[in-house]
Enzyme design. Structure first.
Site, PDB file in Angstrom:
ATOM      1  N   THR A 166       0.822  -0.994   0.093  1.00 53.26           N
ATOM      2  CA  THR A 166       0.071  -0.020  -0.170  1.00 53.26           C
ATOM      3  C   THR A 166       0.983   1.181   0.118  1.00 53.26           C
ATOM      4  O   THR A 166       1.298   1.714  -1.042  1.00 53.26           O
ATOM      5  CB  THR A 166      -0.883  -0.113   1.035  1.00 53.26           C
TER       6      THR A 166
ATOM      7  N   THR B 131       1.631  -8.893  12.939  1.00 46.65           N
ATOM      8  CA  THR B 131       1.602  -7.509  12.439  1.00 46.65           C
ATOM      9  C   THR B 131       1.262  -7.691  10.868  1.00 46.65           C
ATOM     10  O   THR B 131       1.487  -8.717  10.265  1.00 46.65           O
ATOM     11  CB  THR B 131       3.214  -7.165  12.472  1.00 46.65           C
TER      12      THR B 131
END
Lengths: 384, 384
Positions: free
Chosen positions: A142, A179
């Site tokens: 992203t 994570t």
């Protein structure tokens, strides 16, 4: 680049937000032993809810991922969408939808563009190429500025295998749980078959030791898939490579934190136990005053004292505390030493911090990045 | 501006760092009833160690303050220095050194320039002017961009009195304990004489509800001094003004956070208890992703969901959670609503956030500021 046996994959653009790669599928010829660790955020994304369901039996054959939209806070529709994505991919690949793990990453609170995703899922098979996992690593990005890949060729007697890991990170990253998105795939199986135990141990020494900004994502996912096509190896050998890849990817995530210019590597030594090391390690690496000082090359060592001292329930006598930057002891530094520290901070891209607590024998390492104007810019205008 | 009866003070420059005011004394003609609240950081500054000693008997007659150097992490010498400062000021003012509270604020880890401070202490008396507390408010500033003063004239039958408060803030400010330097002085005494209880209650609803950057200063101090020269008033009347001044100063500290462009006021409603409200309130106001989004006017409401959800031990069912920005409900906002939220965030300097937890009847308000490039610049090069 080497890939695990029997793995096929692709990453492509289906126009979710812009013209970068935003859709990917990883497929294994056989059903893999698998385990996953997910975010502890109380509002997990829809793909996590579906993923938890599908991973229950410890088996996976494919992963389907989209970036640019996280499918979080999208209600029952979001969960239905994630199930439908698995169903369509399963049909295309002729496999069990319950052996597919879905992942999504990107903006929160926007329904998935299913009119783009469904055709992409239905045509998954025709895009698959042998190996090709670096294309997937690109498609899951992203705000990451670079692909994060780490792989090891493993030899065991006459058997050759590969363990291949990838990850995406960037922002909304805080330790104390799994994570971001990370996938590790191997054609070796560990002897004991305890994929989950080995993954949890590795996650606790890697992904759970990084923090970018103290914000816990709603999408964090780490998946380990083992086909066994290369055979079986000892748990020790398997774990050695798994931990090495997990730490390597974690450092890459920290180094590529939003706006980051430096990787921070902190080792807490002489801790009483892991709990004490974790609290003090994270207090230091989450302190915006420390992260900005390192960015600016400011030898402001008092901020390290402050950050250790603000862990109210773990008082360390001041005389017992030692702090080093690049090996230089900083407590009470004179003008010349401060000059040396400033030079070290300005010159190096990897800043090594050591803190000794004088409380015991436990040692643990943590990673983060500096805090810069780039983080502010990136996040002030993310969705607009 | 009105000052409490019997108060004399000054602020002047003695060249600690530059040519701005950096040294101040507040003196009361009579011995005051007093209380103080200090930082919970495990490495408190030397003045705090001395202040805790001197406030034990609940009496103060003077406060001596320097800015630009915090006298923290300076060892036994630092503590000796703080005692000596009190001793020299006491001689000049002909009062008991044990009735003097010392404060220091500024950089950590640098010994005080005693060659400048001793002559300043020895000549304190000649600089005193009646009232004059706004000059002190200026002298205690470090990276603050403006003086922080809040005062109330109090009428009680035929008696007139004043409660005068001042504070400094800016960076290294995190809730959950006392904050920064703040002095509140009144010529009224509360009926019960319970100065400490009233101060603690007010601090818990004001200074303990602000956060700039989650970093807990080693110097936080709030002092309340009451001379009684205007007589005695009811605890209720006294507390009403005390809380009002404490909240006013806290908001001023938050609004003037380093680099801040906006004041954030968050009210957590329908909490089960204060503990739940505090955890969720601080998770929201310490989130860099929320603070940058507000700075940029980005209607990224998913980040509020994330921040509530990352309080792992206080799960709030998603359907039960409501979030408002400027009164606009934001969960699942459509394009038009997002546009309205963006306009609100961009236009207003005070952003009102309301979060309803649906868990009980407790309500509490918190304050913070946005996170901007200004914070980074200020802190990347603070000591160099």
């Amino acid at each position: 680049m080497k890939y695990p046996l029997g793995i096929h994959s692709f990453g492509r653009n289906i126009g979710i937000k812009d013209n970068t790669l935003d859709f990917a599928v990883i497929y294994s010829e056989n059903i893999c032993q698998a385990a996953a660790v997910f975010t502890r955020n109380n509002y997990p994304g829809s793909p996590i809810i579906v993923g938890r369901d599908h991973i229950q039996d410890g088996k996976l054959q494919a992963i389907v991922i989209n970036s640019k939209n996280s499918n979080v806070a999208t209600g029952k529709q979001g969960i239905d969408d994630s199930y439908q994505i698995c169903a369509e991919v399963a049909k295309s690949l002729s496999i069990d939808p319950r052996n597919i793990l879905p992942s999504s990453t990107g903006v929160i609170g926007v329904p998935l563009p299913m009119e783009k995703l469904i055709p992409a899922c239905q045509t998954a098979k025709q895009y698959l190429k042998p190996g090709n996992l670096d294309e997937v690593a690109e498609a899951i990005m992203t705000t990451d500025t670079r692909k994060k890949i780490s792989y090891r060729e493993i030899q065991n007697g006459s058997s050759n295998g590969v363990m291949f890991g990838m990850a995406k990170g960037a922002g909304m990253i805080e330790p104390n749980m799994a994570t971001m998105l990370s996938y590790i795939i191997s054609d070796f199986l560990p002897e004991s078959g305890d994929i989950k135990g080995l993954l949890k141990k590795a996650v606790d020494r890697s992904y759970n030791c990084i923090t970018i900004d103290s914000d816990t994502s709603t999408s964090d996912t780490v998946v380990l898939m083992c086909s066994g096509l290369a055979g079986t190896i000892s748990d020790d050998l398997f774990y050695e490579h798994l931990e090495s890849i997990a730490i390597d990817l974690s450092k890459k995530i920290a180094r590529d934190g939003e706006g980051a210019t430096k990787l921070l590597e902190l080792t807490v030594k002489q801790a009483r136990d892991e709990n004490q090391a974790n609290k003090i390690g994270k207090s230091i690496l989450n302190s915006p005053l420390i992260k900005t000082a390192i960015y600016g090359g400011d030898p402001n060592w008092g901020r390290f004292v402050m950050a250790v001292g603000k862990v109210f329930d773990e008082p360390i006598p001041y005389d017992q505390l030692s702090i080093y930057l690049g090996g230089i002891p900083v407590k009470g530094a004179d003008a010349i030493t401060k000059q040396k520290i400033a030079e070290y901070l300005k010159k190096e891209e990897e800043i090594v911090i050591t803190v000794e607590l004088g409380s015991g024998n436990v040692q643990k390492t943590y990673w983060s990045c500096d805090l810069t104007e780039g983080y502010i810019k990136e996040n002030a205008y993310y969705t607009t």
